[in-house]
Design a protein around this motif. Structure first.
Motif, PDB file in Angstrom:
ATOM      1  N   PHE A 431       0.873  -1.275   0.079  1.00 49.84           N
ATOM      2  CA  PHE A 431      -0.067   0.232  -0.174  1.00 49.84           C
ATOM      3  C   PHE A 431       0.843   1.295  -0.048  1.00 49.84           C
ATOM      4  N   ALA A 432       0.401   2.383  -0.755  1.00 47.10           N
ATOM      5  CA  ALA A 432       1.047   3.619  -0.906  1.00 47.10           C
ATOM      6  C   ALA A 432      -0.089   4.388  -0.652  1.00 47.10           C
ATOM      7  N   ARG A 433       0.098   5.572   0.548  1.00 53.50           N
ATOM      8  CA  ARG A 433      -1.363   6.177   0.749  1.00 53.50           C
ATOM      9  C   ARG A 433      -0.735   7.748   0.909  1.00 53.50           C
ATOM     10  N   GLU A 434      -1.295   8.649   0.004  1.00 56.95           N
ATOM     11  CA  GLU A 434      -0.836   9.979   0.181  1.00 56.95           C
ATOM     12  C   GLU A 434      -1.981  10.860   0.665  1.00 56.95           C
ATOM     13  N   THR A 435      -1.802  11.587   1.820  1.00 60.60           N
ATOM     14  CA  THR A 435      -3.015  12.202   2.404  1.00 60.60           C
ATOM     15  C   THR A 435      -2.534  13.751   2.594  1.00 60.60           C
ATOM     16  N   PRO A 436      -3.578  14.438   2.895  1.00 59.17           N
ATOM     17  CA  PRO A 436      -3.124  16.033   2.995  1.00 59.17           C
ATOM     18  C   PRO A 436      -2.475  16.222   4.344  1.00 59.17           C
ATOM     19  N   GLY A 437      -2.750  15.335   5.420  1.00 62.71           N
ATOM     20  CA  GLY A 437      -2.169  15.452   6.743  1.00 62.71           C
ATOM     21  C   GLY A 437      -1.107  14.831   6.962  1.00 62.71           C
ATOM     22  N   ASP A 438      -1.160  13.681   7.968  1.00 64.06           N
ATOM     23  CA  ASP A 438       0.214  12.969   8.101  1.00 64.06           C
ATOM     24  C   ASP A 438      -0.249  11.541   8.432  1.00 64.06           C
ATOM     25  N   GLU A 439       0.614  10.871   9.093  1.00 59.87           N
ATOM     26  CA  GLU A 439       0.178   9.279   9.314  1.00 59.87           C
ATOM     27  C   GLU A 439      -0.647   9.170  10.365  1.00 59.87           C
ATOM     28  N   PHE A 440      -1.222  10.233  11.030  1.00 62.97           N
ATOM     29  CA  PHE A 440      -2.357   9.830  11.863  1.00 62.97           C
ATOM     30  C   PHE A 440      -3.548   9.679  11.171  1.00 62.97           C
ATOM     31  N   SER A 441      -3.743   9.939   9.890  1.00 61.75           N
ATOM     32  CA  SER A 441      -4.961   9.944   9.148  1.00 61.75           C
ATOM     33  C   SER A 441      -4.607   8.472   8.621  1.00 61.75           C
TER      34      SER A 441
END
Length: 473
Positions: A431-441
Motif C-alpha cells: 500500500f502507498a497512501r498519500e494524504t493532506p495530513g500526516d500518518e495519523f490519518s
C-alpha cells in the motif's frame, strides 16, 4: 544517515518480533523508517462496508520479473572510489537477499548522459568490419562493479540499452543527436551482437536489449542520443533479430524504451508482423504520461510482457518522496508491467558526475563527494517495501480493491495498492497512501485469505507491506 548495512540490520531485527498469525506487516512513515509493526489477528468476520482485498478470489495476471537499477559509468566510478570493504557492504545491501534484494540490472552500451566521458565500443570512423571493436572502456569500473553485484546475486537479470551508435554511423557524425544512417543499419546490428558476445565472454549474460534509449528525445549537444522514427525502429529490429539468431544468442528485443504516452508509436511498430514475432517485450518510462495509458497495449498484445525500464530520484528530494514512488510503482504493476527499474545506482550530492548539461537526477543512493557517506534515496525506501518480499515468477493479482472502479476511487482518495502471489503460494500486498495530513490519518483495509479477514491499518503519507504466508495444504 549512513546506509551501508542498514537493511541487513533492519530486516534481521524485525524477524525477532514475530508475526500476526504468521503475517508480517512493515511500515514506513514520514517520521519513522522501515520497521515491522504488530497488527491485529485475523478472524472469520469483516466489518460492514470494509475495503477488502480478497486474495482467495484474486485472479493471477502477468508475471513479476523484479526491481532493479542501472549501472552507468558515473555510478560505477563513485562505487569504485569506496574502500573495498565499503564497496562490498554497499553492493551486499543493494543486491543481497538480506538487503534490498534488487534482481535486475540495466547495462549501458557505451556512454550515456551519466558517464564521465563520451565513448562507444568502436570510435574508428568507417570501421564497418568492426575490427577495432572493444569493450575495454568498461573493464576498469563498469564491468568490475557489475561482476561484484553478480557475486552478491548470481540470478541478476541484465538488459542493455544504447544511448547512441558510434557517431560515424549517424547522419550527425556525432554521438549527440541525429539518426542512424540507413546504410549503417546492418553494421549497427553487427555491433550490438558483438557487444552481447563480448559481455557473455565476461560471464555477463544479457537477457534483453532495447534498440535505443528514449528514441524520441531531442537533447542535441546535451547527451549521447539518437533519434528513431517508428519506421527506423522497425528497420533496426528487422536487421537485428536474424543476426541474434545466427549468433546463437537468446537475447530478447524489447521495443520502445520510452514514455507511457508513446502507445501509438508502439502500436505502429507492432503492426509489422515480422517485428511483432521478433519482439520479446515492451519497455516504458514514466517521465511523460500515466501508467494506465499502457493498459490498451497490454490488452492488445497479452503475449508481450511489459516493463518499466527507467526512472530515478530527483536531486530535490522533496519532489519525489517515498509515497510518490510507492504510488507510481503500484499503478505501473497494476497496469501490466512486470518490472520497475530505477535510474543511476549512485550519484553524489550534486547529481554528478555526468557529461550532460546537468539533468536534475539523483541516484538510488547518494555517495557524498567529500565524506564518502552513503545515504538512501526515497526510491530506495519504496523499493525496500517490495523487492525483499516479491519473488521472480510471482504473479500480479487482479483483486477487487486494486482494479476497476475501486482502484479509481481509492486513487482519488490517495490510496494505491498492488497484490502479488509468490511461486510458493505466499502473498504480498503493498500500500502507498498519500494524504493532506500526516500518518495519523488512518484507513482500515481488510485482507481476506484462507477464509479469514486480517484488518490492516493503512497510515496516511506512508508505505505499508503485508506479507501473508502460504496456505497450508
Amino acid at each position: 544517515m549512513n546506509m551501508i548495512g542498514c537493511s541487513v540490520l533492519v530486516l534481521a531485527s524485525v524477524a525477532a518480533l514475530g508475526g500476526t498469525d504468521g503475517v508480517k506487516i512493515y511500515r514506513t512513515t514520514g517520521t519513522r523508517e522501515f520497521r515491522e509493526v504488530v497488527g491485529a489477528l485475523p478472524s472469520a468476520h469483516t466489518g460492514s462496508g470494509a475495503r477488502v482485498i480478497d486474495l482467495d478470489a484474486a485472479v493471477p495476471r502477468h508475471e513479476f520479473l523484479g526491481l532493479g537499477v542501472s549501472f552507468p559509468e558515473a555510478s560505477c566510478h563513485l562505487i569504485m572510489r569506496l574502500k573495498p570493504e565499503q564497496r562490498a557492504a554497499l553492493l551486499g545491501d543493494i543486491f543481497g537477499p538480506a538487503g534490498l534484494n534488487l534482481s535486475i540490472g540495466r547495462i549501458h552500451m557505451g556512454s550515456s548522459d551519466y558517464s564521465r566521458h563520451f565513448y562507444t565500443y568502436d570510435d574508428t570512423p568507417g570501421d564497418v568490419a568492426l575490427r577495432h571493436f572493444s569493450i575495454n572502456e568498461d573493464r576498469p569500473e563498469v564491468l568490475t562493479v557489475i561482476k561484484a553485484a553478480q557475486k552478491v546475486n548470481p540470478d541478476l537479470y541484465f538488459f542493455a540499452s544504447p544511448w547512441s551508435p558510434p557517431g560515424w554511423m549517424k547522419d550527425s557524425e556525432s554521438l549527440c543527436g541525429g539518426h542512424l544512417k540507413p546504410s549503417m543499419v546492418p553494421v549497427y546490428a553487427d555491433y550490438v551482437v558483438r557487444f552481447l558476445g563480448a559481455y557473455a565472454k565476461e560471464g555477463v549474460g544479457i537477457g534483453a536489449v532495447t534498440i535505443q534509449n528514449e528514441p524520441g528525445t531531442r537533447q542535441e549537444s546535451n547527451s549521447p542520443t539518437c533519434l528513431y522514427t517508428s519506421a527506423e525502429e522497425v528497420a533496426a529490429i528487422r536487421a537485428l533479430a536474424p543476426k541474434l539468431a545466427a549468433a546463437g544468442l537468446k537475447t530478447k528485443i524489447w521495443v520502445h524504451d520510452h514514455n507511457f504516452d508513446g502507445t501509438n508509436r508502439v502500436a505502429t511498430i507492432l503492426a509489422d508482423e515480422a517485428v511483432r514475432r521478433a519482439v520479446g517485450g515492451i519497455a516504458w518510462h514514466p517521465y511523460e504520461g500515466e501508467p494506465e495509458m499502457v493498459r490498451a497495449i497490454a490488452a492488445a498484445y497479452p503475449e508481450l510482457p511489459m516493463y518499466v525500464t527507467e526512472m530515478g530520484p530527483h536531486i530535490d528530494r522533496a519532489k519525489r518522496p517515498a509515497v510518490w514512488w510507492g504510488r507510481l510503482m503500484a499503478r505501473s504493476f497494476n497496469s501490466g508491467n512486470g518490472a520497475f527499474v530505477g535510474w543511476c545506482l549512485a550519484l553524489d550530492e550534486d547529481g554528478q558526475p555526468n557529461v550532460s548539461l546537468g539533468f536534475p537526477c539523483a541516484g538510488l543512493i547518494e555517495i557524498h563527494s567529500e565524506t564518502g557517506a552513503v545515504t538512501p534515496s526515497s526510491q530506495y525506501k519504496a523499493f525496500r517495501h517490495v523487492s525483499p518480499f516479491v519473488r521472480r515468477g510471482a504473479r500480479v493479482l487482479d483483486a477487487p480493491i486494486v482494479s476497476g472502479p475501486n482502484a479509481l476511487r481509492n486513487r482519488l482518495e490517495g490510496l494505491d495498492c498492488v497484490a502479488f502471489r509468490n511461486p510458493d503460494g505466499s502473498h504480498v500486498v503493498f500500500f502507498a497512501r498519500e494524504t493532506p495530513g500526516d500518518e495519523f490519518s488512518r484507513l482500515q483495509v481488510q485482507i481476506k485469505w484462507n477464509g479469514r479477514y486480517l484488518p490492516v491499518q493503512v497510515f496516511g503519507n506512508a508505505l505499508t507491506t503485508v506479507v501473508v504466508p502460504a496456505t497450508e495444504k
